[in-house]
Design an enzyme around this catalytic site. Sequence first.
Site, PDB file in Angstrom:
ATOM      1  N   THR A 164     -34.421   1.930 -36.867  1.00 19.38           N
ATOM      2  CA  THR A 164     -33.123   2.605 -37.026  1.00 19.38           C
ATOM      3  C   THR A 164     -33.173   4.033 -36.505  1.00 19.38           C
ATOM      4  O   THR A 164     -32.320   4.458 -35.714  1.00 19.38           O
ATOM      5  CB  THR A 164     -32.723   2.598 -38.512  1.00 19.38           C
ATOM      6  OG1 THR A 164     -32.651   1.246 -38.976  1.00 19.38           O
ATOM      7  CG2 THR A 164     -31.374   3.261 -38.699  1.00 19.38           C
TER       8      THR A 164
ATOM      9  N   VAL B 147     -38.020  14.639 -44.860  1.00 21.32           N
ATOM     10  CA  VAL B 147     -37.314  14.846 -46.136  1.00 21.32           C
ATOM     11  C   VAL B 147     -35.897  15.345 -45.877  1.00 21.32           C
ATOM     12  O   VAL B 147     -35.699  16.303 -45.120  1.00 21.32           O
ATOM     13  CB  VAL B 147     -38.043  15.879 -47.025  1.00 21.32           C
ATOM     14  CG1 VAL B 147     -37.326  16.026 -48.374  1.00 21.32           C
ATOM     15  CG2 VAL B 147     -39.493  15.484 -47.250  1.00 21.32           C
TER      16      VAL B 147
ATOM     17  N   GLY C 239     -33.008  14.366 -44.388  1.00 20.46           N
ATOM     18  CA  GLY C 239     -32.108  14.208 -43.246  1.00 20.46           C
ATOM     19  C   GLY C 239     -31.796  15.508 -42.530  1.00 20.46           C
ATOM     20  O   GLY C 239     -32.696  16.207 -42.062  1.00 20.46           O
TER      21      GLY C 239
ATOM     22  N   LYS D 145     -41.153  11.944 -50.961  1.00 25.00           N
ATOM     23  CA  LYS D 145     -40.507  13.156 -50.456  1.00 25.00           C
ATOM     24  C   LYS D 145     -40.761  14.370 -51.340  1.00 25.00           C
ATOM     25  O   LYS D 145     -40.996  15.475 -50.834  1.00 25.00           O
ATOM     26  CB  LYS D 145     -39.000  12.904 -50.308  1.00 25.00           C
ATOM     27  CG  LYS D 145     -38.669  11.900 -49.216  1.00 25.00           C
ATOM     28  CD  LYS D 145     -37.193  11.546 -49.222  1.00 25.00           C
ATOM     29  CE  LYS D 145     -36.854  10.562 -48.113  1.00 25.00           C
ATOM     30  NZ  LYS D 145     -35.439  10.124 -48.164  1.00 25.00           N
TER      31      LYS D 145
END
Length: 421
Positions: free
Chosen positions: A5, A121, A123, A193
């Site tokens: 993706t 972490v 976006g 994260k």
Amino acid sequence: MGLGTVGTEVGLDLQRNRDRDGFIVERILVTDPDKHLAKVGNPHQRHQFTVDPRDIYDNPDIDMVVELMGGTDPAENYILRAIENGKWIVTANKALLAVKAKTIFDAAIAHQVEVGYDASVAGKIPIIANLEHLDGEEILQIDGILNGTSNYILTRMDEDGMSYPDAVQEAKDRRFAEKDESRDVKGEDPADKIIVLATTAWKTAFDRSKIKPTGIDIVTPHDMRIVKRLGMGGGYVIKPISSARRYEDGTVGISVSPMLVRSDNRLATVRNENNGIIIYTAHGGPITADGPGAGGEATSVAVLADMRRLRDHKWHGYVKTPPALVGNIPMLDADKLRSRWYLRVNFSNREGVWEEYGRILRENHLSGQHSMRDENREGDRFVPDYDTIDRGERGDMMRAAARLAAATDMIAGVPYVLPIL
């Protein structure tokens, strides 16, 4: 390396902006070139695809390796081989960094190469860059919504009254959730994260295995409605929270769980697939940021930003190696984490129950804070009671819940427990 993706989004972005950015894609590592050929480019680009990682990490024409495979094996080996050959690294691999950051950072320092990992972490939120900017400042606590999939699901349950399965399916339909959503909803992804953030903040390689994440699959629409009426003021909302806190004794406690968040907390307003983070420091007010955190596009933005930054450094002959993880800060055992608690119990509607309940709390070093009973159920044999418990250790709270569960003459069902941020 990797054309899933995120890799697909990055590949398409590199094509669209080639004239602006100046990147030349030399090789793309995939498992099946025929399957992936249609994702990026056209048949004339078949020569870029390879199934042999040596075509990348041993290739003298390659300056930068972008690892988007995920997982620890074989990604760790590929990255280390690339570093040994002097190649600069961009990665979005939080699972790898959560357990191997020191190994990778030490290798990068030894070979004087950069590692860009902001995409691992949150976006689009440049949280790693923010923490690096605060280098030298005393960081006290990091609270965040670090998984957009989980936040989307809980938002739909809270605002639209969706069931958990329906909210999961909608997240998949909108491509905010993977086909197998388990790492997200079980808390494994945000646990990776928050470890990466804690590692960056305190320059210490924390032990990922010590985190006991609680998944959002235990949250019910009923509790989401009830908590809005608890406590003073505007009550609470339930959010998927990852938290890392530096205690006065020097230890760091790290927790991942759905938590009750006061409605006036900034994180309470972070909706849908967005991420949100609050950094508390010793001086000045908290630093807050929120933005898109789920999906290939949001992560691709962060990957490309890291690539451009490393490109600029390379052009100017500047090397900013990753931090040396020389800190030795102890990580608090999960059962020692302290919090206030939300407790739902179906109490027997008989005399003496409250005295027994209070004794169990006291024996486990806990005390009730606020209680709300379902007044419409007073005629029933068992009546739901919703309590907030004053600050106590997780282990004590779990032992008290187990004692209550065993007292079948006193309660019905299993006590329901969530921490309060």
